[in-house]
Design a protein around this motif. Sequence first.
Motif, PDB file in Angstrom:
ATOM      1  N   GLU A  46      38.316  32.409  49.405  1.00 23.71           N
ATOM      2  CA  GLU A  46      36.919  32.003  49.312  1.00 23.71           C
ATOM      3  C   GLU A  46      36.615  30.947  50.376  1.00 23.71           C
ATOM      4  OE1 GLU A  46      34.748  33.347  47.322  1.00 23.71           O
ATOM      5  OE2 GLU A  46      36.158  34.599  46.192  1.00 23.71           O
ATOM      6  N   ASN A  47      35.344  30.770  50.665  1.00 28.69           N
ATOM      7  CA  ASN A  47      34.944  29.694  51.559  1.00 28.69           C
ATOM      8  C   ASN A  47      35.405  28.364  50.963  1.00 28.69           C
ATOM      9  OD1 ASN A  47      33.661  31.367  53.429  1.00 28.69           O
ATOM     10  ND2 ASN A  47      31.725  31.319  52.321  1.00 28.69           N
ATOM     11  N   HIS A 186      37.158  35.825  54.628  1.00 31.92           N
ATOM     12  CA  HIS A 186      36.802  35.715  53.209  1.00 31.92           C
ATOM     13  C   HIS A 186      36.504  37.091  52.623  1.00 31.92           C
ATOM     14  CE1 HIS A 186      32.799  35.813  55.088  1.00 31.92           C
ATOM     15  NE2 HIS A 186      32.316  36.146  53.920  1.00 31.92           N
ATOM     16  N   ASP A 199      46.506  36.313  49.508  1.00 30.02           N
ATOM     17  CA  ASP A 199      45.379  35.565  48.951  1.00 30.02           C
ATOM     18  C   ASP A 199      45.683  34.078  48.973  1.00 30.02           C
ATOM     19  OD1 ASP A 199      43.538  37.687  48.042  1.00 30.02           O
ATOM     20  OD2 ASP A 199      45.220  38.253  46.771  1.00 30.02           O
TER      21      ASP A 199
END
Length: 219
Positions: A46-47, A186, A199
């Motif tokens: 994620e960001n 992302h 991840d």
Amino acid sequence: MESGSSRPHTALLEARGIHKSFGRHTVLRGADLRVDPGQLVAVVGENGAGKSTLLKILAGTLAPDDGETVLSGRLGYCPQDPVLNASLTVEQHLRYFAAAHRLPDLNRGRELLQLLNYEQYAAAPAGELSGGTRQKLNLTLALLHDPDVLLLDEPYQGFDWETYLRFWDLVEDLRGHGKAVVIITHLVFEQERFDLLADLADGLLTPRAASREDNHVSA
């Protein structure tokens, strides 16, 4: 990560136990990554997960608080925001980077301009280029010295569809010559292209099962 082949692999790039904090904010908590010759790796998160921080540490532009990185061979680094001089032309960028790497000519640079379809902008100042064309120049400069490992931070930004396809042709050519490519993103499109997806969450990298049918490396 272990190889399923009987022939041992010598990693081109390894990150071991990488920790990084900024003040009280801990970003990486012991991240590990191994990249082998010819491997295409995606680091997905994620960001704000710390992807760019990890890539800077892999590239050697940011020191970890703990842990180490080990590189075998030449490194190419393509940051998310192109580091270009707005007043210099595309051709001048090629000449300066070629001189920095002590390259005998600009043949590889001109080949990449043609491959990425922006040779018509060779005389244009970088400040006048579109975002997508600046990203093409960013990628060209990272590849100019024929690196063994290429680190890319969100490389698709600004690419039109034709350039996107040419980009993957280029990646496959690099893999075919035993080069390794690590992409930070992302979002992962076309997961089947990758040998390994990892991840990044809570400061740790968790490998997923590889998607390529012809892949021989497993997490």
